[in-house]
Design an enzyme around this catalytic site. Structure first.
Site, PDB file in Angstrom:
ATOM      1  N   LEU A  33       0.823  -1.224   0.000  1.00 52.40           N
ATOM      2  CA  LEU A  33       0.000   0.000   0.000  1.00 52.40           C
ATOM      3  C   LEU A  33       0.854   1.270   0.000  1.00 52.40           C
ATOM      4  CD1 LEU A  33      -2.829  -1.076   2.525  1.00 52.40           C
ATOM      5  CD2 LEU A  33      -2.742  -1.405   0.047  1.00 52.40           C
ATOM      6  N   SER A  36      -1.119   3.005  -2.851  1.00 52.75           N
ATOM      7  CA  SER A  36      -2.531   2.619  -3.077  1.00 52.75           C
ATOM      8  C   SER A  36      -3.248   2.568  -1.737  1.00 52.75           C
ATOM      9  CB  SER A  36      -2.597   1.262  -3.783  1.00 52.75           C
ATOM     10  OG  SER A  36      -1.849   0.303  -3.074  1.00 52.75           O
ATOM     11  N   ALA A  81       4.184  -4.901  -8.791  1.00 52.70           N
ATOM     12  CA  ALA A  81       4.691  -4.009  -7.739  1.00 52.70           C
ATOM     13  C   ALA A  81       5.983  -3.318  -8.147  1.00 52.70           C
ATOM     14  CB  ALA A  81       4.907  -4.807  -6.451  1.00 52.70           C
ATOM     15  N   LYS A  84       6.676   3.962  -9.937  1.00 48.02           N
ATOM     16  CA  LYS A  84       6.441   4.252 -11.369  1.00 48.02           C
ATOM     17  C   LYS A  84       6.579   5.716 -11.782  1.00 48.02           C
ATOM     18  CE  LYS A  84       1.451   4.912 -11.073  1.00 48.02           C
ATOM     19  NZ  LYS A  84       0.169   4.751 -11.679  1.00 48.02           N
ATOM     20  N   ASN A  99      13.628  -1.020  -5.216  1.00 46.90           N
ATOM     21  CA  ASN A  99      12.240  -1.504  -5.233  1.00 46.90           C
ATOM     22  C   ASN A  99      11.887  -2.211  -6.549  1.00 46.90           C
ATOM     23  OD1 ASN A  99       9.854  -1.690  -3.574  1.00 46.90           O
ATOM     24  ND2 ASN A  99       8.842  -0.394  -5.082  1.00 46.90           N
ATOM     25  N   SER A 124       7.251  -1.626 -20.080  1.00 45.07           N
ATOM     26  CA  SER A 124       6.714  -0.339 -20.527  1.00 45.07           C
ATOM     27  C   SER A 124       7.246   0.012 -21.908  1.00 45.07           C
ATOM     28  CB  SER A 124       7.159   0.728 -19.515  1.00 45.07           C
ATOM     29  OG  SER A 124       6.926   2.018 -20.016  1.00 45.07           O
ATOM     30  N   TYR A 149      13.897   5.191 -13.789  1.00 38.62           N
ATOM     31  CA  TYR A 149      12.699   4.359 -13.896  1.00 38.62           C
ATOM     32  C   TYR A 149      12.754   3.515 -15.170  1.00 38.62           C
ATOM     33  CZ  TYR A 149       8.052   2.772 -15.042  1.00 38.62           C
ATOM     34  OH  TYR A 149       7.002   1.966 -15.417  1.00 38.62           O
ATOM     35  N   LYS A 153      13.129  -0.928 -15.937  1.00 48.31           N
ATOM     36  CA  LYS A 153      12.339  -1.839 -16.783  1.00 48.31           C
ATOM     37  C   LYS A 153      13.269  -2.613 -17.721  1.00 48.31           C
ATOM     38  CE  LYS A 153       8.403  -1.019 -14.976  1.00 48.31           C
ATOM     39  NZ  LYS A 153       7.866  -2.011 -14.043  1.00 48.31           N
ATOM     40  N   PHE A 218       1.787  20.332 -22.886  1.00 48.92           N
ATOM     41  CA  PHE A 218       3.229  20.584 -23.025  1.00 48.92           C
ATOM     42  C   PHE A 218       3.662  20.587 -24.494  1.00 48.92           C
ATOM     43  CE2 PHE A 218       3.175  18.279 -18.749  1.00 48.92           C
ATOM     44  CZ  PHE A 218       3.145  19.456 -18.018  1.00 48.92           C
TER      45      PHE A 218
HETATM   46  P1  NAD Z   1       0.573   1.698  -9.037  1.00 45.19           P
HETATM   47  O1  NAD Z   1       1.572   2.495  -8.279  1.00 45.19           O
HETATM   48  O2  NAD Z   1      -0.817   2.173  -9.086  1.00 45.19           O
HETATM   49  O3  NAD Z   1       0.563   0.186  -8.495  1.00 45.19           O
HETATM   50  C1  NAD Z   1       1.709  -0.448  -7.992  1.00 45.19           C
HETATM   51  C2  NAD Z   1       1.331  -1.126  -6.693  1.00 45.19           C
HETATM   52  O4  NAD Z   1       2.483  -1.789  -6.177  1.00 45.19           O
HETATM   53  C3  NAD Z   1       0.876  -0.132  -5.627  1.00 45.19           C
HETATM   54  O5  NAD Z   1      -0.348  -0.572  -5.087  1.00 45.19           O
HETATM   55  C4  NAD Z   1       1.998  -0.154  -4.596  1.00 45.19           C
HETATM   56  O6  NAD Z   1       1.491   0.046  -3.290  1.00 45.19           O
HETATM   57  C5  NAD Z   1       2.576  -1.547  -4.791  1.00 45.19           C
HETATM   58  N1  NAD Z   1       3.997  -1.696  -4.447  1.00 45.19           N
HETATM   59  C6  NAD Z   1       5.041  -0.963  -4.884  1.00 45.19           C
HETATM   60  N2  NAD Z   1       6.190  -1.445  -4.352  1.00 45.19           N
HETATM   61  C7  NAD Z   1       5.852  -2.514  -3.584  1.00 45.19           C
HETATM   62  C8  NAD Z   1       6.582  -3.439  -2.803  1.00 45.19           C
HETATM   63  N3  NAD Z   1       7.918  -3.355  -2.671  1.00 45.19           N
HETATM   64  N4  NAD Z   1       5.922  -4.415  -2.157  1.00 45.19           N
HETATM   65  C9  NAD Z   1       4.558  -4.530  -2.271  1.00 45.19           C
HETATM   66  N5  NAD Z   1       3.816  -3.681  -2.985  1.00 45.19           N
HETATM   67  C10 NAD Z   1       4.456  -2.684  -3.652  1.00 45.19           C
HETATM   68  O7  NAD Z   1       1.168   1.494 -10.511  1.00 45.19           O
HETATM   69  P2  NAD Z   1       0.448   0.951 -11.805  1.00 45.19           P
HETATM   70  O8  NAD Z   1       0.158   2.094 -12.689  1.00 45.19           O
HETATM   71  O9  NAD Z   1      -0.643   0.027 -11.433  1.00 45.19           O
HETATM   72  O10 NAD Z   1       1.652   0.166 -12.467  1.00 45.19           O
HETATM   73  C11 NAD Z   1       1.813  -1.234 -12.278  1.00 45.19           C
HETATM   74  C12 NAD Z   1       3.062  -1.685 -13.013  1.00 45.19           C
HETATM   75  O11 NAD Z   1       2.962  -1.326 -14.385  1.00 45.19           O
HETATM   76  C13 NAD Z   1       4.352  -1.064 -12.514  1.00 45.19           C
HETATM   77  O12 NAD Z   1       5.364  -2.039 -12.584  1.00 45.19           O
HETATM   78  C14 NAD Z   1       4.624   0.049 -13.505  1.00 45.19           C
HETATM   79  O13 NAD Z   1       5.984   0.354 -13.592  1.00 45.19           O
HETATM   80  C15 NAD Z   1       4.119  -0.600 -14.783  1.00 45.19           C
HETATM   81  N6  NAD Z   1       3.710   0.376 -15.809  1.00 45.19           N
HETATM   82  C16 NAD Z   1       2.811   1.352 -15.496  1.00 45.19           C
HETATM   83  C17 NAD Z   1       2.428   2.273 -16.482  1.00 45.19           C
HETATM   84  C18 NAD Z   1       1.479   3.390 -16.158  1.00 45.19           C
HETATM   85  O14 NAD Z   1       1.454   4.370 -16.912  1.00 45.19           O
HETATM   86  N7  NAD Z   1       0.671   3.302 -15.118  1.00 45.19           N
HETATM   87  C19 NAD Z   1       2.959   2.166 -17.773  1.00 45.19           C
HETATM   88  C20 NAD Z   1       3.865   1.146 -18.049  1.00 45.19           C
HETATM   89  C21 NAD Z   1       4.235   0.250 -17.061  1.00 45.19           C
HETATM   90  C1  WQD Z   2       1.311  11.809 -22.042  1.00 44.85           C
HETATM   91  C2  WQD Z   2       1.318  13.039 -22.938  1.00 44.85           C
HETATM   92  C3  WQD Z   2       2.721  14.829 -22.166  1.00 44.85           C
HETATM   93  C4  WQD Z   2       0.503  15.734 -18.558  1.00 44.85           C
HETATM   94  C5  WQD Z   2       4.778   8.134 -18.856  1.00 44.85           C
HETATM   95  C6  WQD Z   2       6.071   7.420 -18.590  1.00 44.85           C
HETATM   96  C7  WQD Z   2       6.078   6.082 -19.261  1.00 44.85           C
HETATM   97  C8  WQD Z   2       4.843   5.268 -18.890  1.00 44.85           C
HETATM   98  C9  WQD Z   2       3.584   6.056 -19.080  1.00 44.85           C
HETATM   99  C10 WQD Z   2       5.362   3.839 -17.035  1.00 44.85           C
HETATM  100  C11 WQD Z   2       2.709  13.633 -23.114  1.00 44.85           C
HETATM  101  C12 WQD Z   2       1.278  15.241 -22.163  1.00 44.85           C
HETATM  102  C13 WQD Z   2       0.879  15.161 -19.746  1.00 44.85           C
HETATM  103  C14 WQD Z   2       0.099  17.101 -18.556  1.00 44.85           C
HETATM  104  C15 WQD Z   2       0.461  17.194 -20.924  1.00 44.85           C
HETATM  105  N1  WQD Z   2       4.853   4.890 -17.525  1.00 44.85           N
HETATM  106  N2  WQD Z   2       0.878  15.870 -20.904  1.00 44.85           N
HETATM  107  N3  WQD Z   2       0.092  17.766 -19.737  1.00 44.85           N
HETATM  108  O1  WQD Z   2       5.031  10.739 -20.669  1.00 44.85           O
HETATM  109  O2  WQD Z   2       3.808   9.254 -22.326  1.00 44.85           O
HETATM  110  O3  WQD Z   2       4.661   8.300 -20.237  1.00 44.85           O
HETATM  111  O4  WQD Z   2       3.694   7.309 -18.401  1.00 44.85           O
HETATM  112  O5  WQD Z   2       6.043   3.011 -17.569  1.00 44.85           O
HETATM  113  O6  WQD Z   2       7.246   5.427 -18.860  1.00 44.85           O
HETATM  114  O7  WQD Z   2       7.131   8.214 -19.095  1.00 44.85           O
HETATM  115  O8  WQD Z   2       2.722   9.813 -20.137  1.00 44.85           O
HETATM  116  O9  WQD Z   2       0.660  10.737 -19.206  1.00 44.85           O
HETATM  117  O10 WQD Z   2       2.864  11.789 -18.551  1.00 44.85           O
HETATM  118  O11 WQD Z   2       2.019  12.115 -20.845  1.00 44.85           O
HETATM  119  O12 WQD Z   2       0.453  17.846 -21.965  1.00 44.85           O
HETATM  120  O13 WQD Z   2      -0.203  17.671 -17.525  1.00 44.85           O
HETATM  121  O14 WQD Z   2       0.533  14.053 -22.299  1.00 44.85           O
HETATM  122  O15 WQD Z   2       3.543  15.872 -22.608  1.00 44.85           O
HETATM  123  O16 WQD Z   2       2.820  14.091 -24.420  1.00 44.85           O
HETATM  124  P1  WQD Z   2       4.127   9.620 -20.922  1.00 44.85           P
HETATM  125  P2  WQD Z   2       2.024  11.133 -19.588  1.00 44.85           P
END
Ligand code: NAD
Ligand code: WQD
Length: 338
Positions: A33, A36, A81, A84, A99, A124, A149, A153, A218
């Site tokens: 948590l 979350s 987990a 991010k 982590n 990602s 970050y 990955k 942006f």
């Molecule tokens: P999130 O932060 O909402 O969920 C991650 C969960 O993992 C959280 O509930 C957090 O409490 C838990 N957590 C983190 N470290 C922990 C640990 N050491 N032990 C136990 N629990 C732990 O993130 P999300 O958006 O659901 O992303 C999930 C996965 O997907 C992540 O690996 C993230 O890097 C990857 N990802 C997310 C996105 C995105 O844009 N959301 C995009 C690409 C990849």
């Molecule tokens: C999307 C577009 C911004 C906010 C990130 C991580 C990537 C992945 C997903 C985990 C961009 C524009 C955003 C705002 C804006 N995460 N924007 N005003 O940057 O594609 O990716 O999240 O793996 O690794 O880098 O996602 O949602 O931040 O942005 O104009 O207030 O929206 O410039 O073009 P991004 P984002």
């Protein structure tokens, strides 16, 4: 099938647990948590009509993880987990390496001890940087990571590949997510960013709700139809469904490859302005926005080639961008009591 989900209370994990129950699987969710809230688990259970087993624990704690594996039957693992936040990772690289990479190593080590050899891993599209060709395929080159970050990955993907090499029984599917948006169609679970959101989706909904005064877009001088950046925005429930498809493939043992990679997106790019317009159309709520300068580190455009996932996982995104915006708005209204 008993599926261990790490980080299952988070944004993508919680939606995935809903899909797992719909597919008839049982869930053990381990989440500390740190990003979350526990009520999300209750809301997930209310949607599914099942009671997930939830253990509040840090998965970097190997001893605790061993106890959990020894007292539960686990067939496969979905590992969400991680930390991010791209920006935060620049300020706190060691925390991110510990982590994100440390936890993955600990998890694999414990899985090996207990002969649990099926893993779905959250990667990602960030691993591709700005691709040379679009739409980007899984065979596109991995670019130098722009942030710790992104590097975590890339390293985890390599750790999993090396672990597979050394453990012939191990099978893993690595899902490279594009940009998840939206919320469950019921509006009872969704994204819960702490503080001011970084990502576009929650920034839009919080601006529409009046929590934030203004959405800064942006840059509008990119080489795209309206000058704003292009991403592949995928509904989180579609993304969640890809995990079920991946598990089914792993369980069926149909692949010769020990580790396979899949892009999980819609296959379509949308500009940032198109997302704002889709929100306004779906909800009839105006978003106050202004165009500002480019955000450092943003890539200009990326969207996925999803042929491999469609063919080999038999999976395809179903929801539209407007659906995603509407569902995200239902969720925002619910948590703000609007
Ligand atoms: P999130 O932060 O909402 O969920 C991650 C969960 O993992 C959280 O509930 C957090 O409490 C838990 N957590 C983190 N470290 C922990 C640990 N050491 N032990 C136990 N629990 C732990 O993130 P999300 O958006 O659901 O992303 C999930 C996965 O997907 C992540 O690996 C993230 O890097 C990857 N990802 C997310 C996105 C995105 O844009 N959301 C995009 C690409 C990849
Ligand atoms: C999307 C577009 C911004 C906010 C990130 C991580 C990537 C992945 C997903 C985990 C961009 C524009 C955003 C705002 C804006 N995460 N924007 N005003 O940057 O594609 O990716 O999240 O793996 O690794 O880098 O996602 O949602 O931040 O942005 O104009 O207030 O929206 O410039 O073009 P991004 P984002």
């Amino acid at each position: 099938m008993n599926i261990l989900v790490t980080g299952g209370t988070g944004f993508i994990g919680s939606h995935t647990i809903v899909e797992l129950y719909e597919a008839g699987m049982d869930v053990l969710n381990i989440d500390n948590l740190c990003n979350s809230e526990a009520f999300i688990n209750e809301n997930v259970d209310a949607i599914t009509g099942n009671k997930q087993i939830f253990i509040c624990e840090d998965i970097t704690n190997e001893e605790a993880l061993r106890k959990i594996f020894s007292s539960h039957s686990i067939d496969a693992v979905i590992h969400f987990a991680a930390f991010k936040s791209v920006n935060e990772s620049v300020e706190k690289p060691l925390e991110y390496y510990r982590n994100n990479i440390g936890a993955t190593i600990t998890l694999l080590n414990v899985m090996k001890s207990f002969n649990v050899y099926l893993l779905v891993f959250s990667s990602s599209c960030t691993v591709y940087g700005q691709p040379d060709h679009l739409p980007v395929t899984e065979d596109s080159p991995i670019k130098d990571a722009a942030t710790p970050y992104g590097y975590t990955k890339q390293v985890c993907e390599q750790v999993i590949a090396d672990f597979a090499e050394a453990n012939p029984n191990f099978r893993s599917i690595i899902l490279r997510y594009f940009n998840p948006v939206g919320a469950h169609k019921s509006g009872t679970i969704g994204e819960l960013p702490r503080g001011v959101p970084n990502n576009l989706g929650p920034y839009i909904t919080q601006t529409a709700a009046g929590i934030l005064p203004l959405l800064n877009i942006f840059g509008n001088d990119y080489e795209t139809p309206d000058g704003t950046c292009i991403r592949d925005f995928i509904h989180v429930s579609d993304l969640a469904g890809a995990h079920v498809a991946a598990l089914k493939k792993l369980i069926s043992k149909k692949s010769d490859l020990q580790v396979s990679f899949y892009n999980i997106g819609t296959g379509k790019g949308n500009t940032v302005l198109e997302v704002v317009k889709a929100f306004e159309k779906a909800t009839s709520v105006k978003v106050n926005y202004k165009i500002t300068g480019r955000r450092e580190g943003d890539i200009e455009k990326i969207w996925a080639n999803v042929d491999r996932a469609e063919k080999e996982l038999n999976w395809k995104a179903k929801y539209s961008l407007e659906d995603a915006m509407l569902h995200a708005w239902l969720w925002e209204k619910k948590i703000r009591n609007i």
